[in-house]
Design a protein around this motif. Structure first.
Motif, PDB file in Angstrom:
ATOM      1  N   TRP A  40       0.678  -1.202   0.024  1.00 39.58           N
ATOM      2  CA  TRP A  40       0.171  -0.040  -0.175  1.00 39.58           C
ATOM      3  C   TRP A  40       0.845   1.405   0.083  1.00 39.58           C
ATOM      4  O   TRP A  40       0.625   2.104  -0.657  1.00 39.58           O
ATOM      5  N   LEU A  41       1.930   1.321   0.951  1.00 37.89           N
ATOM      6  CA  LEU A  41       2.728   2.287   0.764  1.00 37.89           C
ATOM      7  C   LEU A  41       3.916   2.575  -0.267  1.00 37.89           C
ATOM      8  O   LEU A  41       4.439   3.692  -0.218  1.00 37.89           O
ATOM      9  N   ASP A  42       4.133   1.236  -0.861  1.00 39.95           N
ATOM     10  CA  ASP A  42       4.988   1.171  -2.267  1.00 39.95           C
ATOM     11  C   ASP A  42       6.530   1.459  -1.360  1.00 39.95           C
ATOM     12  O   ASP A  42       7.445   2.545  -1.738  1.00 39.95           O
ATOM     13  N   SER A  43       6.587   1.117  -0.118  1.00 38.03           N
ATOM     14  CA  SER A  43       7.786   0.955   0.661  1.00 38.03           C
ATOM     15  C   SER A  43       8.821  -0.061   0.071  1.00 38.03           C
ATOM     16  O   SER A  43       8.637  -1.146  -0.262  1.00 38.03           O
ATOM     17  N   ASP A  44      10.038   0.135   0.606  1.00 39.88           N
ATOM     18  CA  ASP A  44      11.333  -0.682   0.303  1.00 39.88           C
ATOM     19  C   ASP A  44      11.631  -1.733   1.369  1.00 39.88           C
ATOM     20  O   ASP A  44      12.012  -2.832   1.174  1.00 39.88           O
ATOM     21  N   TYR A  45      11.319  -1.115   2.514  1.00 34.47           N
ATOM     22  CA  TYR A  45      11.704  -1.782   3.570  1.00 34.47           C
ATOM     23  C   TYR A  45      10.470  -1.770   4.952  1.00 34.47           C
ATOM     24  O   TYR A  45       9.857  -0.894   4.866  1.00 34.47           O
ATOM     25  N   ALA A  46      10.313  -2.982   5.478  1.00 35.32           N
ATOM     26  CA  ALA A  46       9.236  -2.885   6.649  1.00 35.32           C
ATOM     27  C   ALA A  46       9.654  -3.770   7.790  1.00 35.32           C
ATOM     28  O   ALA A  46      10.287  -4.904   7.519  1.00 35.32           O
TER      29      ALA A  46
END
Length: 263
Positions: A40-46
């Motif tokens: 949803w966030l289009d993040s690279d890391y979580a």
């Protein structure tokens, strides 16, 4: 915040998916949660961090993190440099240069649910000059981070972090960030189970890897004999683990353990 019917249905679908995971699959459910929110966030890391208050009173006032420490963590995608420096970070959380200005700022707000972007917590131009940033975050190109922190009780807080690493200076979208914040705020019950699965909430000592395997198996219909077979231990040794786990949770049997898990 109001959401469209389509967006609301996304939230409901995620809640249903989390509830469909068996209670002994907390880590698998957490990976699914982080993967979904990262998309949803289009993040690279979580990654997720379980925070515990270990110091209070005057001593906490002198502590960079206000007496809070990261006790457990579970990654979906974690920058390799954090893995490389994991022990150093865990051992030196009492040092401002280790934890960094952003972590210090976010923990000044302990006790309330919060969604904070990196740029809201620090002056980025100054932060990027810090030894903390240059040692741990500049190497993989961090350009944005969002912290979403949920108090589980007075002494435990659940923190999800999502990061972007981009040569183009990409930033998180505020609408998507608020949606993810809403999703996490609404699953406090699940975040409590994450802590329980590591031996926290009811205690301040995390489980060993073996204890964690056993407590999760106790939430299934397996007998102690079947659990012993699965973990490769004698039945008597397994029983000693089980009684120790019950003692930590202040219960006498599986029914009591399950009641805490579902409570």
């Amino acid at each position: 915040m109001e959401f469209s019917a389509v967006v609301f249905n996304k939230l409901v679908q995620l809640w249903d998916e989390l509830e469909a995971f068996p209670v002994d699959k907390a880590t698998e459910a957490n990976v699914h949660l982080m993967k979904t929110l990262s998309t949803w966030l289009d993040s690279d890391y979580a990654y997720w961090c379980g925070l515990l208050r270990v110091v209070d009173g005057d001593a906490a006032d002198e502590d960079p993190l206000g007496g809070w420490r990261m006790r457990v963590s579970e990654p979906y995608k974690l920058p390799q440099i954090y893995e490389d420096h994991r022990e150093e970070i865990l051992e030196n959380q009492h040092l401002a240069e280790t934890v960094g200005a952003a972590s210090i700022a976010i923990m000044k707000e302990a006790g309330s649910f919060r969604i904070r972007l990196l740029r809201e917590l620090v002056d980025l131009s100054e932060y990027e000059k810090s030894s903390h940033f240059q040692k741990l975050q500049m190497p993989y190109g961090l350009t944005d981070r969002v912290y979403i922190v949920t108090p589980v009780n007075d002494d435990t807080e659940s923190c999800f972090c999502f990061e972007i690493a981009s040569d183009e200076g990409k930033r998180f979208d505020s609408e998507a960030t608020n949606l993810v914040g809403t999703a996490l705020r609404s699953v406090r019950w699940f975040q409590r189970r994450l802590f329980l699965s590591h031996g926290l909430v009811v205690g301040d000592e995390i489980f060993s890897e073996m204890e964690r395997r056993i407590v999760l198996l106790l939430l299934t219909d397996k007998s102690e004999k079947e659990i012993a077979s699965e973990i490769g231990r004698a039945t008597s040794t397994t029983h000693n683990y089980v009684t120790g786990i019950y003692r930590k949770f202040g219960v006498n049997n599986r029914a009591g353990l399950m009641a805490i898990w579902l409570g």
